[in-house]
Enzyme design. Structure first.
Site, short mmCIF file in Angstrom:
data_model
loop_
_atom_site.label_atom_id
_atom_site.label_comp_id
_atom_site.label_asym_id
_atom_site.label_seq_id
_atom_site.Cartn_x
_atom_site.Cartn_y
_atom_site.Cartn_z
N SER A 65 0.99 -1.17 -0.12
CA SER A 65 0.08 0.02 0.07
C SER A 65 1.06 1.26 -0.06
CB SER A 65 -0.75 0.03 1.39
OG SER A 65 -1.74 -1.14 1.45
N1 SAH Z 1 0.11 -5.17 3.85
C1 SAH Z 1 0.89 -5.70 2.62
C2 SAH Z 1 -0.01 -5.80 1.76
C3 SAH Z 1 -0.23 -6.80 1.02
S1 SAH Z 1 -1.46 -6.82 -0.43
C4 SAH Z 1 2.16 -5.05 2.79
O1 SAH Z 1 2.64 -4.16 3.50
O2 SAH Z 1 2.83 -5.44 1.73
C5 SAH Z 1 -2.72 -7.98 0.53
C6 SAH Z 1 -2.24 -9.38 0.94
O3 SAH Z 1 -3.30 -10.14 1.28
C7 SAH Z 1 -1.51 -10.11 -0.28
O4 SAH Z 1 -0.32 -10.43 -0.18
C8 SAH Z 1 -2.54 -11.36 -0.48
O5 SAH Z 1 -1.65 -12.57 -0.64
C9 SAH Z 1 -3.09 -11.41 1.00
N2 SAH Z 1 -4.29 -12.21 1.27
C10 SAH Z 1 -5.66 -12.12 0.36
N3 SAH Z 1 -6.43 -13.10 0.95
C11 SAH Z 1 -5.91 -13.51 2.09
C12 SAH Z 1 -6.36 -14.47 3.06
N4 SAH Z 1 -7.35 -15.20 2.96
N5 SAH Z 1 -5.71 -14.58 4.12
C13 SAH Z 1 -4.20 -14.30 4.15
N6 SAH Z 1 -3.85 -13.32 3.29
C14 SAH Z 1 -4.64 -12.89 2.38
#
Ligand code: SAH
Length: 231
Positions: A65
């Site tokens: 983000s």
């Molecule tokens: N906060 C993160 C942003 C990640 S983007 C950062 O700082 O990099 C959102 C993430 O959610 C992705 O990596 C995706 O794989 C994960 N995600 C999606 N659905 C999920 C679920 N049900 N459980 C755990 N992770 C999930």
């Protein structure tokens, strides 16, 4: 490996100019941004853009983000050093590292195993020992470690998963993006002795939460599922 030459200078600019200009004044939050090297959490080709206020690719079709959005989320989570926090969608581990600077312990779940493994290496390298990672579907939460004072969901869900509300302490705060492929809103959920309060925060853009109580497929194009909850 190509070394990004002056990350400290760019990071200082993010903390001293870009974030304050975006309305971030909390000194603890700014200190966390100063302490975590964001360029180590993005794909190498994007390292030189790591301190711009923009979202960037982290691999596997996922994104990190933009800093001002993360700062706004951290602000509304109202974290104290005594809090135990659950993070769903740990991704690169960048937000996990920020949370580790602001809370007592961070429990972070990620469904994509290679992303989680990479995140673990980065967090370990930074010496952040108050973090636990788990690979799996975060829509179930991490009941063995709950209840939590705060929960942050970093992927867009059609609803607030009931399992997550159940793992939030009374008075606890959750931030979650709700919506579908057409529109999403960032929402704060506060657990009350009976039920929850919901506060609408802002428009946002997150990748889908894929799991049992999130989206069941990669394209969240279903109609009429926005924001349903137990209220
Ligand atoms: N906060 C993160 C942003 C990640 S983007 C950062 O700082 O990099 C959102 C993430 O959610 C992705 O990596 C995706 O794989 C994960 N995600 C999606 N659905 C999920 C679920 N049900 N459980 C755990 N992770 C999930």
């Amino acid at each position: 490996m190509v070394q990004y030459s002056h990350p400290e200078i760019a990071r200082k600019k993010l903390v001293e100019r870009i974030l304050p200009k975006a309305g971030v004044r909390d000194v603890r939050i700014l200190a966390a941004f100063a302490a975590v090297p964001r360029h180590l959490f993005v794909e190498e080709a994007f390292q030189s853009r790591a301190y711009e206020d923009t979202s960037l690719p982290i691999g596997f079709g996922q994104t990190i983000s933009q800093p001002s959005t993360l700062a706004a989320i951290l602000q509304v989570l109202e974290l104290s050093e005594k809090d135990r926090v659950l993070e769903i969608g740990g991704g690169s581990g960048y937000q996990t590292a920020l949370l580790a600077h602001l809370a007592q312990r961070v429990f972070s779940m990620e469904r994509v195993a290679p992303l989680s493994k990479l995140a673990w290496r980065r967090l370990d390298r930074l010496g952040l020992s108050n973090v636990a990672l788990r690979i799996g579907d975060g829509t179930y939460g991490w009941p063995e470690q709950g209840p939590f004072e705060a929960i942050v969901v970093s992927a867009m869900s059609p609803r607030v998963p009931d399992y997550l509300i159940a793992q939030l302490r009374v008075g606890g705060r959750m931030v979650i993006p709700l919506g579908d492929s057409r529109s999403q809103r960032l929402v704060k959920v506060i657990r009350r002795p009976s039920g929850v309060d919901r506060v609408d925060l802002a428009a946002c853009q997150f990748v889908p939460l894929i799991g049992r109580f999130g989206w069941e497929k990669k394209s969240p194009a279903r109609e009429g599922e926005t924001g349903g909850m137990d209220s």
